[in-house]
Design an enzyme around this catalytic site. Structure first.
Site, PDB file in Angstrom:
ATOM      1  N   ARG A  20       4.272  -1.699  -3.365  1.00  0.00           N
ATOM      2  CA  ARG A  20       2.893  -1.343  -3.270  1.00  0.00           C
ATOM      3  C   ARG A  20       2.248  -2.356  -2.727  1.00  0.00           C
ATOM      4  O   ARG A  20       2.270  -3.516  -3.063  1.00  0.00           O
ATOM      5  CB  ARG A  20       2.421  -0.704  -4.665  1.00  0.00           C
ATOM      6  CG  ARG A  20       1.001  -0.526  -4.361  1.00  0.00           C
ATOM      7  CD  ARG A  20       0.652   0.729  -3.803  1.00  0.00           C
ATOM      8  NE  ARG A  20      -0.791   1.165  -3.754  1.00  0.00           N
ATOM      9  CZ  ARG A  20      -1.462   1.894  -3.311  1.00  0.00           C
ATOM     10  NH1 ARG A  20      -0.645   3.016  -2.791  1.00  0.00           N
ATOM     11  NH2 ARG A  20      -2.765   2.128  -3.058  1.00  0.00           N
ATOM     12  N   VAL A  21       1.486  -1.864  -1.418  1.00  0.00           N
ATOM     13  CA  VAL A  21       0.733  -2.818  -0.772  1.00  0.00           C
ATOM     14  C   VAL A  21      -0.877  -2.347  -1.070  1.00  0.00           C
ATOM     15  O   VAL A  21      -1.108  -1.370  -0.903  1.00  0.00           O
ATOM     16  CB  VAL A  21       0.898  -3.085   0.632  1.00  0.00           C
ATOM     17  CG1 VAL A  21      -0.148  -4.072   0.992  1.00  0.00           C
ATOM     18  CG2 VAL A  21       2.402  -3.603   0.626  1.00  0.00           C
ATOM     19  N   ASP A  84      -7.284  -3.731   7.685  1.00  0.00           N
ATOM     20  CA  ASP A  84      -7.299  -4.050   8.992  1.00  0.00           C
ATOM     21  C   ASP A  84      -5.744  -4.061   9.709  1.00  0.00           C
ATOM     22  O   ASP A  84      -4.881  -4.363   8.776  1.00  0.00           O
ATOM     23  CB  ASP A  84      -7.607  -5.557   9.196  1.00  0.00           C
ATOM     24  CG  ASP A  84      -8.044  -5.870  10.469  1.00  0.00           C
ATOM     25  OD1 ASP A  84      -7.013  -5.965  11.331  1.00  0.00           O
ATOM     26  OD2 ASP A  84      -9.140  -5.950  10.969  1.00  0.00           O
ATOM     27  N   ARG A  86      -4.321  -5.904  11.351  1.00  0.00           N
ATOM     28  CA  ARG A  86      -3.431  -7.371  11.163  1.00  0.00           C
ATOM     29  C   ARG A  86      -3.038  -7.646   9.829  1.00  0.00           C
ATOM     30  O   ARG A  86      -2.077  -8.186   9.666  1.00  0.00           O
ATOM     31  CB  ARG A  86      -4.385  -8.427  11.502  1.00  0.00           C
ATOM     32  CG  ARG A  86      -4.911  -8.494  12.931  1.00  0.00           C
ATOM     33  CD  ARG A  86      -6.169  -9.466  13.182  1.00  0.00           C
ATOM     34  NE  ARG A  86      -7.166  -8.798  12.705  1.00  0.00           N
ATOM     35  CZ  ARG A  86      -8.482  -9.105  12.376  1.00  0.00           C
ATOM     36  NH1 ARG A  86      -8.802 -10.450  13.145  1.00  0.00           N
ATOM     37  NH2 ARG A  86      -9.322  -8.618  11.960  1.00  0.00           N
ATOM     38  N   THR A 107       3.061   5.234  -2.599  1.00  0.00           N
ATOM     39  CA  THR A 107       1.614   5.563  -1.968  1.00  0.00           C
ATOM     40  C   THR A 107       0.998   6.855  -2.444  1.00  0.00           C
ATOM     41  O   THR A 107       1.755   7.618  -3.019  1.00  0.00           O
ATOM     42  CB  THR A 107       2.073   5.802  -0.335  1.00  0.00           C
ATOM     43  OG1 THR A 107       0.643   6.213   0.439  1.00  0.00           O
ATOM     44  CG2 THR A 107       2.981   7.006  -0.277  1.00  0.00           C
TER      45      THR A 107
END
Length: 131
Positions: A20-21, A84, A86, A107
Site C-alpha cells: 500500500r502506498v 504528484d 514524481r 487499493t
C-alpha cells in the site's frame, strides 16, 4: 521530504507481498474522522493478516504545510492529498530498494497503473481495500 516504508515478514516469498502506498496525512490519520483514518489501519491489518507486506507512507510535496492547507481547505472533511507523478517514481524506487520485483497492491480505487515496469516492478494483482 521524508518517506517511511514499514515492512513485515519475508518479502521474497510467493505470492508477491501486499503493498500500500499512502500519501501521508498524519493529522487526519490520527485525529481525522473514522473513514479516512481507517485507510492506514485497514492497510496495516491486511498486511498483518497476510503475514508480510509493505506500507509506504509518503510525505506530500510541501510537507506539513500541505497537510495543514488540506485540512483548512476542507470543511470538516480530511483526506489524502493527491500524489504528484514524481511521487509514483519515488515510491517505485523505494519498493525496488526493498528488493521487490513483483507486488500485489492494496487499493480503494482499482485503476490502470502504468510505469512500474520502467522500475522493474510487475503489478500482479490489485486487491480491494475495505475501509
Amino acid at each position: 521530504r521524508h518517506h517511511l516504508a514499514l515492512s513485515l515478514g519475508d518479502l521474497s516469498k510467493e505470492p508477491p507481498p501486499l503493498v500500500r502506498v499512502q500519501t501521508a496525512n498524519p493529522l487526519a490519520d490520527v485525529f481525522g474522522p473514522p473513514g479516512e483514518s481507517r485507510v492506514v489501519d485497514a492497510s496495516l491489518a491486511a498486511i498483518a493478516a497476510e503475514g508480510r507486506g509493505v506500507l509506504v507512507y509518503m510525505e506530500p510535496a510541501g510537507g506539513g504545510e500541505a497537510v495543514v492547507k488540506q485540512l483548512s481547505a476542507t470543511t470538516g472533511q480530511t483526506g489524502s492529498l493527491p500524489m504528484d507523478l514524481r511521487d509514483y517514481g519515488i515510491g517505485a524506487q523505494i519498493l525496488r530498494s526493498l528488493g521487490l520485483r513483483r507486488i500485489r497492491v492494496l487499493t480503494r480505487h482499482p485503476r490502470k497503473v502504468v510505469g512500474l515496469e520502467a522500475y522493474g516492478i510487475e503489478l500482479v494483482e490489485q486487491r480491494s481495500l475495505s475501509v
